[in-house]
Design a protein around this motif. Structure first.
Motif, PDB file in Angstrom:
ATOM      1  N   GLN A  29       0.715  -1.165  -0.083  1.00  0.00           N
ATOM      2  CA  GLN A  29       0.061   0.059  -0.076  1.00  0.00           C
ATOM      3  C   GLN A  29       0.688   1.113  -0.108  1.00  0.00           C
ATOM      4  OE1 GLN A  29      -2.655  -0.821   3.493  1.00  0.00           O
ATOM      5  NE2 GLN A  29      -4.425  -0.529   2.048  1.00  0.00           N
ATOM      6  N   ILE A  30       1.871   1.205   0.704  1.00  0.00           N
ATOM      7  CA  ILE A  30       2.854   2.356   0.873  1.00  0.00           C
ATOM      8  C   ILE A  30       3.575   2.508  -0.470  1.00  0.00           C
ATOM      9  CG2 ILE A  30       4.882   3.609   1.791  1.00  0.00           C
ATOM     10  CD1 ILE A  30       3.988   1.862   4.483  1.00  0.00           C
ATOM     11  N   ALA A  31       4.227   1.385  -0.716  1.00  0.00           N
ATOM     12  CA  ALA A  31       4.598   1.486  -2.225  1.00  0.00           C
ATOM     13  C   ALA A  31       3.757   2.221  -3.408  1.00  0.00           C
ATOM     14  CB  ALA A  31       5.324   0.143  -2.674  1.00  0.00           C
ATOM     15  N   GLY A  32       2.578   1.704  -3.354  1.00  0.00           N
ATOM     16  CA  GLY A  32       1.799   2.067  -4.308  1.00  0.00           C
ATOM     17  C   GLY A  32       1.366   3.741  -4.392  1.00  0.00           C
ATOM     18  N   GLN A  33       1.824   4.222  -3.323  1.00  0.00           N
ATOM     19  CA  GLN A  33       1.501   5.676  -3.136  1.00  0.00           C
ATOM     20  C   GLN A  33       2.876   6.490  -3.547  1.00  0.00           C
ATOM     21  OE1 GLN A  33      -1.224   7.229  -2.391  1.00  0.00           O
ATOM     22  NE2 GLN A  33      -2.167   5.164  -2.147  1.00  0.00           N
ATOM     23  N   GLY A  34       3.838   5.507  -4.132  1.00  0.00           N
ATOM     24  CA  GLY A  34       5.201   6.182  -4.664  1.00  0.00           C
ATOM     25  C   GLY A  34       6.362   6.314  -3.829  1.00  0.00           C
ATOM     26  N   TYR A  35       6.505   5.166  -2.938  1.00  0.00           N
ATOM     27  CA  TYR A  35       7.683   5.077  -2.065  1.00  0.00           C
ATOM     28  C   TYR A  35       8.208   3.697  -2.385  1.00  0.00           C
ATOM     29  CZ  TYR A  35       5.491   8.761   0.348  1.00  0.00           C
ATOM     30  OH  TYR A  35       4.745  10.237   0.757  1.00  0.00           O
ATOM     31  N   ILE A  36       9.657   3.723  -2.087  1.00  0.00           N
ATOM     32  CA  ILE A  36      10.166   2.372  -2.303  1.00  0.00           C
ATOM     33  C   ILE A  36      10.334   1.784  -1.051  1.00  0.00           C
ATOM     34  CG2 ILE A  36      12.369   1.252  -2.976  1.00  0.00           C
ATOM     35  CD1 ILE A  36      13.254   4.077  -4.683  1.00  0.00           C
ATOM     36  N   VAL A  37      10.041   0.626  -0.703  1.00  0.00           N
ATOM     37  CA  VAL A  37       9.751   0.018   0.577  1.00  0.00           C
ATOM     38  C   VAL A  37      10.771  -1.023   0.700  1.00  0.00           C
ATOM     39  CG1 VAL A  37       8.203  -1.052   2.034  1.00  0.00           C
ATOM     40  CG2 VAL A  37       7.292   0.911   0.608  1.00  0.00           C
ATOM     41  N   LEU A  50      20.466   0.431   2.245  1.00  0.00           N
ATOM     42  CA  LEU A  50      20.195  -0.197   0.781  1.00  0.00           C
ATOM     43  C   LEU A  50      19.261   0.631  -0.089  1.00  0.00           C
ATOM     44  CD1 LEU A  50      18.639  -3.971   0.171  1.00  0.00           C
ATOM     45  CD2 LEU A  50      17.328  -1.865  -0.318  1.00  0.00           C
ATOM     46  N   LEU A  51      18.236   1.480   0.685  1.00  0.00           N
ATOM     47  CA  LEU A  51      17.403   2.345  -0.175  1.00  0.00           C
ATOM     48  C   LEU A  51      18.036   3.484  -0.688  1.00  0.00           C
ATOM     49  CD1 LEU A  51      14.333   2.444   2.346  1.00  0.00           C
ATOM     50  CD2 LEU A  51      14.728   1.251  -0.020  1.00  0.00           C
ATOM     51  N   LEU A  52      19.151   3.954   0.309  1.00  0.00           N
ATOM     52  CA  LEU A  52      19.961   5.124  -0.180  1.00  0.00           C
ATOM     53  C   LEU A  52      20.787   4.962  -1.386  1.00  0.00           C
ATOM     54  CD1 LEU A  52      20.860   6.832   3.066  1.00  0.00           C
ATOM     55  CD2 LEU A  52      18.959   7.539   1.114  1.00  0.00           C
ATOM     56  N   ASP A  53      21.115   3.468  -1.707  1.00  0.00           N
ATOM     57  CA  ASP A  53      21.992   3.208  -2.586  1.00  0.00           C
ATOM     58  C   ASP A  53      21.459   2.965  -3.959  1.00  0.00           C
ATOM     59  OD1 ASP A  53      24.041   3.189  -0.874  1.00  0.00           O
ATOM     60  OD2 ASP A  53      24.098   1.184  -0.368  1.00  0.00           O
ATOM     61  N   LEU A  54      20.099   2.960  -3.865  1.00  0.00           N
ATOM     62  CA  LEU A  54      19.391   2.968  -5.090  1.00  0.00           C
ATOM     63  C   LEU A  54      19.475   4.347  -6.005  1.00  0.00           C
ATOM     64  CD1 LEU A  54      16.109   1.156  -3.861  1.00  0.00           C
ATOM     65  CD2 LEU A  54      18.343  -0.094  -5.042  1.00  0.00           C
ATOM     66  N   GLU A  55      19.771   4.179  -7.257  1.00  0.00           N
ATOM     67  CA  GLU A  55      19.636   5.345  -8.314  1.00  0.00           C
ATOM     68  C   GLU A  55      18.210   5.825  -8.185  1.00  0.00           C
ATOM     69  OE1 GLU A  55      21.151   4.248 -11.903  1.00  0.00           O
ATOM     70  OE2 GLU A  55      23.150   3.969 -11.283  1.00  0.00           O
ATOM     71  N   THR A  56      17.334   5.084  -7.836  1.00  0.00           N
ATOM     72  CA  THR A  56      15.862   5.663  -7.954  1.00  0.00           C
ATOM     73  C   THR A  56      15.507   6.308  -6.775  1.00  0.00           C
ATOM     74  OG1 THR A  56      15.326   3.314  -7.631  1.00  0.00           O
ATOM     75  CG2 THR A  56      15.182   4.146 -10.047  1.00  0.00           C
ATOM     76  N   CYS A  57      16.182   6.270  -5.690  1.00  0.00           N
ATOM     77  CA  CYS A  57      15.877   7.013  -4.369  1.00  0.00           C
ATOM     78  C   CYS A  57      16.192   8.170  -4.396  1.00  0.00           C
ATOM     79  CB  CYS A  57      16.445   6.189  -3.333  1.00  0.00           C
ATOM     80  SG  CYS A  57      15.903   6.873  -1.648  1.00  0.00           S
ATOM     81  N   ASN A  58      15.331   9.028  -3.913  1.00  0.00           N
ATOM     82  CA  ASN A  58      15.625  10.730  -3.849  1.00  0.00           C
ATOM     83  C   ASN A  58      16.160  11.107  -2.785  1.00  0.00           C
ATOM     84  OD1 ASN A  58      13.954  10.520  -1.597  1.00  0.00           O
ATOM     85  ND2 ASN A  58      12.298  12.104  -2.686  1.00  0.00           N
ATOM     86  N   GLY A  59      16.855  10.015  -2.016  1.00  0.00           N
ATOM     87  CA  GLY A  59      17.561  10.271  -0.776  1.00  0.00           C
ATOM     88  C   GLY A  59      16.975  10.799   0.432  1.00  0.00           C
TER      89      GLY A  59
END
Length: 300
Positions: free
Chosen positions: A57-65, A112-121
């Motif tokens: 549900q959270i991811a579907g709102q535009g968040y990498i979970v 892990l999240l911050l290392d993704l190129e698709t994470c806004n930081g």
């Protein structure tokens, strides 16, 4: 929003590995779209169906979970059953695991999240029960901008981890992001005096936080499976909107660094009390209300 589900096994300091489940939003034709990240911490049963649905549900709102498997020192990434045996295992492992190992799990998940190129930081954290406490501790990481803690256990009693002597409340001043604490008033895992202690400590620590207590909610009221009659869909929806308000405001918007102290609130009626001011005639108000009769019946 469409989402893609995956996982990654990451190395831990004890020589083993931890599986982190991920759910990533996707926008067709925009492969370089960037999104905020959210770490979802599970209850004592690891990443179960209800936890995975919450994460989706959270991811579907535009968040990498990212959802870590908290008991990787003792078992595989599979969820424990919602039964007596699974409950006993989860509770035993909760206090067998070292506090530093819980913190390492959170650090690895954020990284892990911050290392993704698709994470806004920008990173948030949330979780329920044990996971609510872990989300609170995750907020001790200065990289975390916001956290929503659902009925977080053991914060008030300081009994998380091996030795049952955690320092979560003692370190509350280290939290730099914004917190939301959500409890049910019928929660017998976190009694009223425990909730009062958490709220008082957060106030005294100068934390930016909101504190919600739902009148009829019990522990685990957002769990939509095997909740023993405690699941409240309407209240769950309201709490999810609270989560989205916080995350949308703090993780999507670039607010810049926080500056200044407490905001001074202007009194719209300085020197006057609504019903005691000599300049205010309340007789009309009283007559308008006099004919009303409220009957709420008996408590069931």
């Amino acid at each position: 929003m469409l989402i893609e589900e995956s996982y990654k096994d990451v190395a831990t300091k004890d020589g083993g590995s931890m599986r982190i489940f991920t759910w990533h939003p996707t926008v067709p034709n925009y492969p370089k779209a960037k999104f905020p990240g959210v770490v979802v911490f599970s209850e004592i049963y690891q990443v179960t169906g209800p936890v995975a649905r919450f994460a989706k549900q959270i991811a579907g709102q535009g968040y990498i979970v990212a959802a870590p498997s908290s008991y990787h020192e003792f078992t595989g990434p599979e969820p424990l059953a919602y039964d007596g045996h699974g409950t006993d295992k989860g509770n035993d492992w909760k206090v067998a695991k070292k506090l530093a190992a819980y913190d390492e799990d959170a650090e690895l998940s954020v990284s892990l999240l911050l290392d993704l190129e698709t994470c806004n930081g920008r990173i948030g954290a949330t979780g329920m029960c044990l996971g609510g406490h872990l989300a609170f501790r995750c907020a001790l990481d200065k990289r975390v901008s916001a956290a929503v803690c659902y009925f977080a256990t053991d914060i008030h009693s300081q009994t998380l981890g091996a030795g049952k002597n955690d320092d979560s409340l003692a370190r509350a001043k280290d939290i730099k992001g914004e917190l939301v604490m959500i409890f049910g008033k019928k929660d017998n895992h976190v009694p009223p005096e425990g909730r009062d202690l958490i709220r008082k400590t957060l106030h005294e620590s100068g934390i930016c936080f909101s504190f919600f207590e739902a009148a009829w909610a019990q522990h685990a009221f957002i769990r939509d499976e095997m909740s023993k009659g405690r699941y409240d869909p309407g209240l769950t929806k309201i709490c999810f909107e609270i989560l989205l308000e916080l995350f949308n405001r703090t993780l999507r918007s670039d607010l810049g660094p926080r500056v200044g102290g407490e905001q001074e609130i202007e009194d719209p009626f300085p020197g006057r009390n609504r019903f005691n001011s000599p300049d205010l005639d309340t007789s009309e108000d009283e007559s308008n209300w006099a004919h009303l009769n409220f009957d709420i019946g008996q408590e069931l």
